[in-house]
Each structure stands twice: as C-alpha cells, then as structure tokens.
Design an enzyme around this catalytic site. Structure first.
Site, PDB file in Angstrom:
ATOM      1  N   ASP A 291     -25.470 124.484  18.574  1.00 21.94           N
ATOM      2  CA  ASP A 291     -24.170 124.924  18.089  1.00 21.94           C
ATOM      3  C   ASP A 291     -23.532 123.750  17.349  1.00 21.94           C
ATOM      4  OD1 ASP A 291     -21.738 126.560  17.994  1.00 21.94           O
ATOM      5  OD2 ASP A 291     -20.968 125.163  19.497  1.00 21.94           O
TER       6      ASP A 291
ATOM      7  N   ASP B  34     -19.566 123.509  16.384  1.00 23.01           N
ATOM      8  CA  ASP B  34     -18.184 123.206  16.758  1.00 23.01           C
ATOM      9  C   ASP B  34     -18.040 122.979  18.260  1.00 23.01           C
ATOM     10  OD1 ASP B  34     -17.210 123.719  14.020  1.00 23.01           O
ATOM     11  OD2 ASP B  34     -17.786 125.778  14.482  1.00 23.01           O
TER      12      ASP B  34
END
Length: 232
Positions: A9, A11
């Site tokens: 991922d 953020d």
C-alpha cells in the site's frame, strides 16, 4: 515459505498521511481566502468535511471518492451557492502541491524496497486513489524506479478490498496468490482483501487488536522496514 512478490500500500504505509493532508488543507484555505472567500479556517474545514462526506456517499468504493477536486468543487457550491470551476481547480492544485511538498517517507522505505528487489522479488504498489496523484507521490519520493508495477483503484474501477485489486497485479507479474505478500496499514482494505484472494497479509503501522477471521493478518510489523523479516 518463499515468496516471489511483495505488494505494498502507499498512503500511511510508506509515508505518514496526516502531515501531508494538514499541509494541503492549509494551502487550500489560504488559496480560498486569496480568491475572495471570507471563511475562517474552522469554517473551511467544516465545508470540506461536508463536501467530502457528500462525495463519498455518491461515489463510494471508487477512486473518485478520494478526488479533492470533487471535494473542493462541492465545498464551493455549498459556500457560494454556485459552481466555480477556476476556483475549484485552484484549491485542488494548491492542496496537492502542498501535500507533495510535505511528503516524507518513513525511515528505511527506499532501502527496504531496494533489498526486496535485490533479492529477486517483484514489488507492486497497490493503492486506492486516482492514478495521477499516486504517480506524483511515487515520482516525488524517488520510488517510481523502485517498483515493478503500480495499480490504482482508478484503473480497475474498484477499490481494495475488491479482489480485482489483487488479481490484476498478480496476473501482470505472473505470480500465484500463495507466492505474494500484501503489506498495508488498513485492516479493511489490505488485510481483508489479501486474505480473500489468498495472499500472505502483513499489517503495518496499525496496533488494532481483537482481529479475527478475514480481518486477522498473517503477520504484524511495526514499521515497513520489518517486512524483510517476513519475506527474506
């Protein structure tokens, strides 16, 4: 267990989101006042929150649900009672320019990605949001050349934990689910999505407890650099 690929991922997994968002909102408010909107910072935040909630209701589970341009367009309509395209664009540009300027990776991210690739693993960024914004973040942080694949929810029309967010990068890299690891900070998006497809799930930067079933990660790590303890 040997692995062939690591999905990550972006953020709040590779960098802290909150300082960037704060910088972006401050810049957007300053731009709004410069353009003649008589609104306090607190009132601006309230407008932004109302606009954000409305957009998320209308386009939930799509990349557009994160589009700051839509948020500011709606906020201006709430404040002024009429749309203003130029102002909406100006606020969105100010937000993202300040956001990117404030973006600083967690310690060890670049070095960890280099170690993974040096070990022969493919690295894919699998992220919910619009493609242009996420590519800007990767370019600004020097990560664009450290990954083999980038997939955003805008590209497939669905968001994590939808299975397509995992099956598409698996297919692009030619890797089976059992040979891939997903690393992220979100239980709902990263862990549930990875578990549903059969990837090894690694929860990072999240101390939430009491997780069971599909919400239960295979591994927990305190920082991204610890992913090497799982896969190498």
């Amino acid at each position: 267990m040997s692995h062939e690929a690591v999905f990550v991922d972006l953020d709040n997994t590779l960098y802290p989101y909150q300082p960037c968002n704060e910088a972006g909102q401050q810049a957007a408010w300053e731009t709004a006042t410069d353009r003649g909107y008589d609104v306090s910072r607190a009132a601006f935040e309230s407008l932004y929150s109302r606009a954000r909630a409305a957009v998320k209701r209308e386009v939930s589970e799509t990349a557009s649900a994160h589009d700051r341009g839509l948020y500011f367009k709606r906020a201006i309509e709430l404040q002024a009672g009429t749309p203003n395209a130029a102002d909406a664009l100006a606020l969105a540009d100010a937000y993202w320019d300040a956001y990117i300027d404030a973006l600083s990776l967690f310690d060890g991210v670049r070095e960890t990605l280099d170690r993974l690739r040096d070990a022969g693993l493919d690295v894919a960024v699998v992220t919910n949001l619009t493609t242009r914004v996420q590519l800007r973040k990767l370019a600004a942080t020097g990560l664009a050349d450290r990954v083999d694949c980038v997939l955003t929810s805008q590209e497939v029309g669905r968001e994590k934990p939808a299975s397509v967010m995992f099956t598409v990068p698996l297919a692009r890299l030619g890797v089976a689910p059992a040979d891939a690891v997903m690393v992220g900070d979100s239980v709902a998006s990263d862990v549930v999505g990875a578990n549903g497809v059969g990837l090894t799930s690694v929860l990072c930067n999240n101390d939430r407890t009491g997780l069971t079933g599909r919400e239960s990660p295979d591994h927990r790590i305190e920082s991204f650099r610890d992913v090497t303890d799982v896969v190498l």
